[in-house]
Design an enzyme around this catalytic site. Structure first.
Site, PDB file in Angstrom:
ATOM      1  N   ARG A 142       0.800  -1.222   0.000  1.00 43.70           N
ATOM      2  CA  ARG A 142       0.000   0.000   0.000  1.00 43.70           C
ATOM      3  C   ARG A 142       0.833   1.271   0.000  1.00 43.70           C
ATOM      4  NH1 ARG A 142      -3.633  -2.444   1.540  1.00 43.70           N
ATOM      5  NH2 ARG A 142      -2.148  -3.437   2.903  1.00 43.70           N
ATOM      6  N   THR A 143       1.731   1.370   0.935  1.00 45.79           N
ATOM      7  CA  THR A 143       2.430   2.642   1.121  1.00 45.79           C
ATOM      8  C   THR A 143       3.305   2.965  -0.094  1.00 45.79           C
ATOM      9  OG1 THR A 143       2.437   2.232   3.493  1.00 45.79           O
ATOM     10  CG2 THR A 143       3.893   3.937   2.699  1.00 45.79           C
ATOM     11  N   HIS A 154       5.001   6.965  11.264  1.00 46.88           N
ATOM     12  CA  HIS A 154       4.517   6.728   9.898  1.00 46.88           C
ATOM     13  C   HIS A 154       3.635   7.930   9.544  1.00 46.88           C
ATOM     14  CE1 HIS A 154       3.298   4.920   6.302  1.00 46.88           C
ATOM     15  NE2 HIS A 154       2.754   3.814   6.718  1.00 46.88           N
TER      16      HIS A 154
END
Lengths: 148, 303
Positions: free
Chosen positions: B51-52, B129
């Site tokens: 995802r990231t 994050h």
């Protein structure tokens, strides 16, 4: 009684806990200075039993002594000018400590990249809490670091 | 030159500007589709991520830029023992901005210290994050219409869950916020986060039962117990299914208590919850791209 001659200009660091003189010598960078330094270990002390003393003959503006406030509040800093004690300097906790203590968090980047400087910032002045600049983990004195 | 290492790198006012920019990108995407023509984003992922990494890459492509990088530490010079500091000095010669993910805490701060291009912390171990936090905040802001005056429940692995450390730190800057931390004893919120709450006078409580907390929440943020953060497999197995949110538990929640999750999900949210209108975790992914576009533009000073 051991006698060490008096100095004209510099510092006398008194009431150092016995055994910590060399640690302080290292962290003040005295090994890099071209000036006379007397290290007195295990001197007799009424209050402490035994203590260490450091005498440094140097320009009094040439040394940043703030790290001493982190190492031990009770160290006495006598500033010497013209052979006399001019002041007893009050120490402030440094905002940042570079390579004074080590981060022991196994998840910190410093645990695998050994060339990185170990930098701690003063997170809470009142409670004297330092945290690793990289991982934010709090320094605890019994983490050992370099206090061996 | 600015970096994004923690959400605290931006003031509350700057965050609002960033969220407004993300809104504008969503509403006027054509206006931004060539704004980064000729610019390159380096994605330096020492730890795998779907995802990231793809979200950052999509964000740059949507802005007209291009992407270079590596998807895991196994295919980079890290396997030869190259330091993060050296890698980023090299990458600074290739790219205009870099997003870094690394399993060790503080790796992004090291990259920023040696970089001549803006650094985005895309996750550093169990530490921070920030882009996840910004997209979490944008999701809350869009769904609730505000970022103040609410009780936020955070459930699961609060010890190693980097997304929740960032989220708590960031949300604690808004008025009227309180927290309920729901975790097993072994995975409680670390003291560096709770110290911040003490300093700011923010109310929080720590509980172990999700059912006790759920009725009072305006937002429930679920997290996964992350296997990769444990040194001991037995501990992971014992704790991994400690919390499972299902429809029965959700029935006690407020009608506008939105459920967020940084994904990937394992067992902590039952699939039956996906159809509940309060399930917002796939919406977070959409806002993630938009927020990262806004971050890239802001750091490249092209907004």
């Amino acid at each position: 009684m051991l006698n060490v001659g008096k100095i004209e200009e510099g510092f006398v660091l008194d009431h150092i806990p016995a055994g910590k003189a060399m640690y302080i010598y290292h962290h003040l960078g005295l090994d890099k200075l071209d000036c006379p330094v007397a290290i007195i270990k295990n001197a007799r002390s009424n209050a402490m039993g035994k203590k260490d003393i450091l005498k440094v003959e140097c320009d009094i503006d040439s040394l940043n002594l703030d790290v001493l406030a982190f190492i031990d509040h009770n160290i006495t800093v006598n500033v010497i000018k013209d052979g006399e004690i001019k002041e007893k300097r009050k120490l402030e906790l440094p905002r940042e400590l570079v390579d004074v203590i080590k981060c022991t968090n196994p998840r910190c980047i410093t645990s695998i990249e050994h060339e990185l400087p170990h930098i701690f910032y003063l997170a809470d002045e009142e409670r004297e809490i330092y945290r690793c600049k990289y991982c934010d983990v709090k320094y605890e004195e019994n983490d050992a670091g370099e206090w061996n | 030159m600015r970096h994004l290492l923690t959400p605290q790198d931006f003031s509350v006012e700057e965050l609002e500007d960033l969220f407004v920019l993300a809104d504008d990108i969503e509403n006027n995407s054509a206006k931004y589709s060539h704004i980064c023509d000729g610019k390159k984003l380096a994605t330096l992922f020492y730890e795998p991520s779907t995802r990231t990494r793809l979200s950052h890459e999509t964000a740059m492509i949507n802005l007209g830029g291009s992407v270079i990088g590596f998807p895991s530490g196994n295919v980079s010079s890290a396997t030869k023992g190259e330091s993060v500091a050296d890698t980023i000095r090299v990458i600074s010669c290739f790219a205009d901005i870099a997003a870094i993910r690394h399993p060790k805490e503080g790796a992004a701060a090291v990259a920023a210290a040696y970089s001549s291009i803006p650094i985005i912390n895309a996750g550093d171990g169990g530490h921070q994050h920030p882009t996840q936090t910004l997209l979490d905040m944008q999701t809350i802001r869009r769904l609730k219409g505000r970022l103040s005056d609410m009780t936020i429940g955070i459930c699961g692995d609060l010890k190693f869950g980097r997304t929740v450390h960032s989220l708590v730190e960031a949300m604690s800057r808004y008025e009227g916020i309180s927290f309920v931390f729901i975790s097993p004893q072994e995975l409680r919120m670390p003291d560096y986060v709770t110290d911040i709450l003490h300093d700011r006078g923010i109310d929080y409580e720590e509980v172990t039962k999700l059912e006790d907390a759920i009725p009072k929440l305006d937002v429930l943020y679920m997290t996964r117990v992350q296997k990769e953060r444990f040194f001991n497999e037995e501990d992971y197995i014992r704790l991994k299914d400690f919390y499972i949110l299902d429809e029965k538990k959700l029935a006690a929640a407020k009608p506008d208590c939105y459920i967020l999750h940084p994904l990937p999900r394992v067992n902590e949210i039952a699939p039956e919850v996906d159809n509940d209108p309060r399930a917002a975790y796939f919406l977070q992914v959409k806002y993630g791209v938009l927020v990262r576009m806004a971050v890239i533009l802001t750091l490249l000073e092209r907004n």
